[in-house]
Enzyme design. Sequence first.
Site, PDB file in Angstrom:
ATOM      1  N   ARG A 195       1.554   5.262  -8.686  1.00 36.43           N
ATOM      2  CA  ARG A 195       2.296   6.118  -7.739  1.00 36.43           C
ATOM      3  C   ARG A 195       2.429   5.558  -6.326  1.00 36.43           C
ATOM      4  NH1 ARG A 195       4.616   8.364 -11.711  1.00 36.43           N
ATOM      5  NH2 ARG A 195       3.620  10.140 -12.723  1.00 36.43           N
TER       6      ARG A 195
ATOM      7  N   ASP B 109      -0.316   5.435 -20.348  1.00 40.62           N
ATOM      8  CA  ASP B 109       0.778   6.150 -19.675  1.00 40.62           C
ATOM      9  C   ASP B 109       0.202   7.175 -18.693  1.00 40.62           C
ATOM     10  OD1 ASP B 109       3.257   6.925 -18.820  1.00 40.62           O
ATOM     11  OD2 ASP B 109       3.889   7.823 -20.709  1.00 40.62           O
TER      12      ASP B 109
END
Lengths: 446, 210, 332
Positions: A61, A304
């Site tokens: 992120r 993931d």
Amino acid sequence: MSGWLIRGARIAGGPPADIHIAGGAIAQTGAGPGAAAGAQVLDADGLVALPGLVDLHTHLREPGREDAETVETGTRAAALGGFTAVHAMANTEPVADTAGVVEQVWRLGNQAGYCDVRPVGAVTVGLGGTQLAELGAMADSAAGVRVFSDDGKCVADSLLMRRALEYVKAFDGVIAQHAQDPRLTEGAQLNEGEVSGRLGLAGWPAAAEEAVIARDCLLAAHVGSALHVCHVSTAGSVEIIRWAKSKGWRVTAEVTPHHLLLTDELAEGYDPVYKVNPPLRTQADVAGLRAGLADGTIDCVATDHAPHPVEAKETEWAAAAHGMTGLETALRVVQAAMVDTGLLDWAGVADRMSVRPARIGRLTGHGNPLVAGAPANLTLYDPGAPPEIVDPAAHASKSRNTPFAGMPLPGRVVATFLRGVPTVLDGKALDGKALDGKALDGKAAR
Amino acid sequence: MCALRPQTGHHDTGSHDTGSPPVPPGKPVPPGKEVLSPDEIRRALTRIAHEILERTHGGEGVILLGIPTRGVPLARRVAGRIGEFEGVTIPCGSLDVTMHRDDLRLRPARALGRTEVPPDGVDGKTVVLVDDVLFSGRTVRAALDALNDLGRPRSVQLAVLVDRGHRELPLRADYVGKNLPTAQREVVHVLVTEVDGQDSVLLSPGGGSR
Amino acid sequence: MKRHLISAADLTRDDALLILDTAAELAGVAARPIKKLPTLRGRTVVNLFFEDSTRTRISFEAAAKRLSADVINFSAKGSSVAKGESLKDTALTLEAMGADAVVIRHSASGAAHRLAEWVRGSVVNAGDGTHEHPTQALLDAFTIRQRLARQGAVPDGRDVPHDLRDAGPDGRGAALDGVRVTIVGDVLHGRVARSNVLLLSTLGAEVTLVAPPTLLPFAVGSWPCSVGYDLDAELPKSDVVMMLRVQQERMTAAYFPTIREYRRRYGLDAGRMALLPGHAIVMHPGPMNRGMEIAADVADSPRSTVVDQVANGVTVRMAVLYLLLGGAEAAS
């Protein structure tokens, strides 16, 4: 600092052996050699030693969504999960589609020091799916990108996909495809099936994944390139990949821990913590995925790991973000889904969670057997630890969106070593700053 | 859906003014001492019928509204007696008071009884409310409110089979089958053939919880 | 399920009958000089409408007001919701205002379900996305029972365990055992169809869905109903035919080629209506597309229950609000 002596660990599930670590590498393994002078001793009785885990699919992120995760918090979570290398996906803000962004992520990883961070470069500019990003520049950058993916979005245009596959041959790259036919999945919320019909949520048909995988396999075969299929989620996809591999084509695939354990029935309560892309499927798909991972059709487990802030999930289903965290639970989930069910032994786990993902990611410093001379990247895991309820609040990730919250999972990561330096001891992450300059050697990451 | 499930059995017993627990039809008779026999009940209703005739000058403009569940058959019986004595037909109906109760929020929501008003309505009529037991007076208060929404009677009177005392509101009955001194915690069960398969009034010591 | 009405699947047969019978009793209130009961005095019902639906909102508002509840209408347009406030924050606001019940209409499936986790009061689902609309199904069941009972209409020679003809003119006490209901149209996006299949089958009706295959949900085979593609074949066996609204924008998403073709294959016109048995009724939840799924002369025919459905909507919603709010809070 004279290294470590790990006593009595079962290397990849084998008989108990001692592991001597010195100078960032494994100096010696075997039963009962005496402790080298000054080495710190770690009693690993009953623990399994695995080569440090490698994640091909992590969303850190940063840059852009530091409210959800940063490279530092994400890699600390990774270390706690037993990982020594992670591949940071490109869908940041800005997108990692230039040498500048991938180098920034790579540098942040080095500074944090918990594990090696390998940036994944975007295939197309801004993940827009229309124009190739500067793949060569990213490959040549300090980050040395080898894996390229528009993950989150599919490279849907057949011609563009063909070109990308071809282009990366120049630097031994691989295209990691998020296989999702965009038209078939407009507004899709949940696996198309009995549950989606009952809940009135727009369906995400298995065929939308399988059709793209089939096309991509044919394209990869045609141009002789390497294709990696991200987060395979259906039994049908496994069949297609098995067929492509039988042809000798250069196709690899990953499965997530959550697709190995959870099904779409969990959406019953409309809690978006179970909303993920590709969606949770059926029990038959879970069985197909497990079988595919067991027989090697699916090469590896990739998390993931997709952290999201609370507000992205505390909402109605359709408005919620896709994704689940996974780094800190991956190995425990694999134990529950694959080892405790007898489908995979610990040597198999080492292969699927370290050896093969390292090979797919072109990472020479990771995924090596724990023998003398190998870099001392390893994970000590206690499979006999009593099952413990997953508590998201205890996670090192900045985000709390784990679908395993409240579930008992077996096992415990006891220690993680990155090039001979512990990043985790007794299940606790060590202060990253203390590791600075010790675990850290950027070039050695490759 | 617990909230949608009312108390089982007879919806208004237990919540009713009798202070009696639910007695589903066909179920065993609750324990207790019989304080009115079938004959005594018959005679009491006959007397009430006579008194109504006297007080209303021959039943002119009278309608009887029974309060469900057991007030309804009692009202029909009284109307039948009046018909036998005087050959007049007294209109008879039912008036459910559930939606007007003041204790709704003390118990789960309950199923509604029927409200059936004779075709001519209540306007200008002498309405005699009929119930089995008069206790706190709260059911009658709810009935007066419910009646108020149906129209404007000329007057309202009250007939009960048993008055067991312990009023909590300034109300009294105009016609009483039997005055029955009770302790607060005692329970009065009125059984009527139409609902319970037999006629009887029983007095039991009651439980501490009620 | 405890104190909410979110899905028709939450209702047992006894629950459903209790609601219908309560509604049958409350239907009489509309005929009284004073159309109001004091039952929910001091209780607050919030109509939380994220989607425009004037008819549903008005129906709930009338129901709540006839029970003397205080009604607060909260529509998303022009409110903080339009400025991006989350459903959760809206829920917390309602909670602070002391809402005893929240009637929610939302474009997202599951919104009512989520809301119920964040508020203490009862949540009534007034339509969530393409999921459910349980009070619509209840009013439809009520209307079927009322009309068929009034007509004495279940045909002879059929095995109907609880014959509606014996139930009296308002059908009180009766379920819908053996009643054949054909639901026609967009089931995929239709919350009304989903709730009706669940509720009507719970009440014993035999439900058949008729639609182009594109407008049926995946795995509809697991639903408690049968499926057909030929409307003309189903009509002669139907006691009830329920036409669903078809939105024209579905055409652009390739669910069917043209309006003309849809009308030809799945529209109910006078010619098709003639295929129905004499006692059969025609329903539509509204708003109707006259000339699309239903011809004007069908909508206005004596078989049509469209007006009854609107009137019954108020009484059924009164029954639901009374049963959810009229008593003490459910213990469990």
